[in-house]
Scaffold this motif. Structure first.
Motif, short mmCIF file in Angstrom:
data_model
loop_
_atom_site.label_atom_id
_atom_site.label_comp_id
_atom_site.label_asym_id
_atom_site.label_seq_id
_atom_site.Cartn_x
_atom_site.Cartn_y
_atom_site.Cartn_z
N UNK A 89 0.83 -1.21 0.00
CA UNK A 89 0.00 0.00 0.00
C UNK A 89 0.86 1.25 0.00
N UNK A 90 1.89 1.28 0.84
CA UNK A 90 2.80 2.43 0.88
C UNK A 90 3.47 2.65 -0.47
N UNK A 91 3.87 1.55 -1.10
CA UNK A 91 4.52 1.63 -2.41
C UNK A 91 3.55 2.17 -3.47
N UNK A 92 2.30 1.69 -3.44
CA UNK A 92 1.30 2.16 -4.41
C UNK A 92 1.00 3.65 -4.21
N UNK A 93 0.91 4.08 -2.96
CA UNK A 93 0.66 5.49 -2.69
C UNK A 93 1.82 6.34 -3.19
N UNK A 94 3.03 5.85 -2.98
CA UNK A 94 4.22 6.56 -3.49
C UNK A 94 4.18 6.66 -5.02
N UNK A 95 3.83 5.54 -5.67
CA UNK A 95 3.72 5.54 -7.14
C UNK A 95 2.65 6.53 -7.60
N UNK A 96 1.52 6.56 -6.90
CA UNK A 96 0.43 7.47 -7.27
C UNK A 96 0.88 8.92 -7.19
N UNK A 97 1.54 9.25 -6.06
CA UNK A 97 2.01 10.63 -5.88
C UNK A 97 3.04 11.01 -6.94
N UNK A 98 3.94 10.06 -7.26
CA UNK A 98 4.96 10.33 -8.28
C UNK A 98 4.31 10.56 -9.64
N UNK A 99 3.32 9.75 -9.97
CA UNK A 99 2.63 9.90 -11.26
C UNK A 99 1.85 11.21 -11.29
N UNK A 100 1.28 11.59 -10.16
CA UNK A 100 0.54 12.86 -10.07
C UNK A 100 1.50 14.04 -10.29
N UNK A 101 2.67 13.98 -9.65
CA UNK A 101 3.67 15.03 -9.83
C UNK A 101 4.13 15.09 -11.28
N UNK A 102 4.32 13.90 -11.87
CA UNK A 102 4.73 13.83 -13.28
C UNK A 102 3.68 14.48 -14.18
N UNK A 103 2.41 14.23 -13.88
CA UNK A 103 1.32 14.84 -14.66
C UNK A 103 1.35 16.35 -14.53
N UNK A 104 1.55 16.85 -13.31
CA UNK A 104 1.59 18.30 -13.10
C UNK A 104 2.75 18.94 -13.86
N UNK A 105 3.92 18.31 -13.81
CA UNK A 105 5.08 18.83 -14.55
C UNK A 105 4.81 18.81 -16.04
N UNK A 106 4.20 17.74 -16.53
CA UNK A 106 3.87 17.61 -17.95
C UNK A 106 2.89 18.71 -18.36
N UNK A 107 1.89 18.97 -17.49
CA UNK A 107 0.90 20.01 -17.81
C UNK A 107 1.57 21.38 -17.89
N UNK A 108 2.49 21.66 -16.98
CA UNK A 108 3.20 22.95 -17.01
C UNK A 108 4.10 23.04 -18.25
N UNK A 109 4.83 21.97 -18.51
CA UNK A 109 5.76 21.96 -19.64
C UNK A 109 5.04 22.20 -20.96
N UNK A 110 3.87 21.58 -21.12
CA UNK A 110 3.12 21.68 -22.37
C UNK A 110 2.03 22.74 -22.33
N UNK A 111 2.00 23.52 -21.26
CA UNK A 111 1.01 24.58 -21.12
C UNK A 111 -0.41 24.06 -21.30
N UNK A 112 -0.71 22.95 -20.61
CA UNK A 112 -2.02 22.31 -20.72
C UNK A 112 -2.92 22.83 -19.61
N UNK A 113 -4.12 23.23 -20.02
CA UNK A 113 -5.13 23.65 -19.04
C UNK A 113 -6.35 22.76 -19.24
N UNK A 114 -6.82 22.15 -18.17
CA UNK A 114 -7.94 21.24 -18.24
C UNK A 114 -9.23 22.04 -18.20
N UNK A 115 -10.10 21.77 -19.16
CA UNK A 115 -11.39 22.45 -19.24
C UNK A 115 -12.46 21.40 -18.97
N UNK A 116 -13.22 21.61 -17.90
CA UNK A 116 -14.31 20.69 -17.56
C UNK A 116 -15.54 21.07 -18.36
N UNK A 117 -16.14 20.09 -19.02
CA UNK A 117 -17.34 20.40 -19.80
C UNK A 117 -18.55 19.70 -19.25
#
Length: 117
Positions: A89-117
């Motif tokens: 469980x600890x390992x999965x939570x760590x993986x989740x947080x790392x993937x979340x951080x990776x997504x945030x960096x990717x969004x900043x790098x590519x200037x992505x803004x999420x639009x909810x419809x």
């Protein structure tokens, strides 16, 4: 999703990458939920077995086969399994947080803004 000046192909690629990130996060969250549920079941069984005498008969499911054991035989195995589940469980939570951080960096790098419809 992406800025309007991006070509249609690039925007489509960004949408595919974003969907991949979101699906991966969703799968990790599902695994985390499953492991948490199993850990909770182990905890409940251990709490139930604690007050019982060690020579009392109990049953345990092993690979789909119900086997008869004693409380003193089953409790240590359950504790070991519960500790293993906690580590997973600890390992999965760590993986989740790392993937979340990776997504945030990717969004900043590519200037992505999420639009909810």
């Amino acid at each position: 999703m992406a800025s309007q000046s991006a070509p249609a192909k690039r925007q489509q690629d960004l949408q595919v990458q974003y969907s991949t990130y979101k699906n991966t996060l969703q799968q990790l969250a599902q695994k985390i939920g499953d492991v948490e549920q199993e850990a909770e079941e182990h905890k409940l069984v251990l709490e139930t077995l604690e007050p019982l005498p060690g020579d009392r008969k109990c049953f345990r499911m092993i690979n789909g086969v119900l086997v008869e054991r004693t409380v003193k035989d089953v409790a240590p195995a359950l504790r070991t399994n519960a500790e293993g589940l906690k580590k997973v469980l600890d390992d999965l939570v760590r993986q989740y947080k790392a993937k979340q951080d990776e997504l945030e960096k990717w969004k900043k790098k590519n200037n992505v803004q999420v639009v909810q419809s």
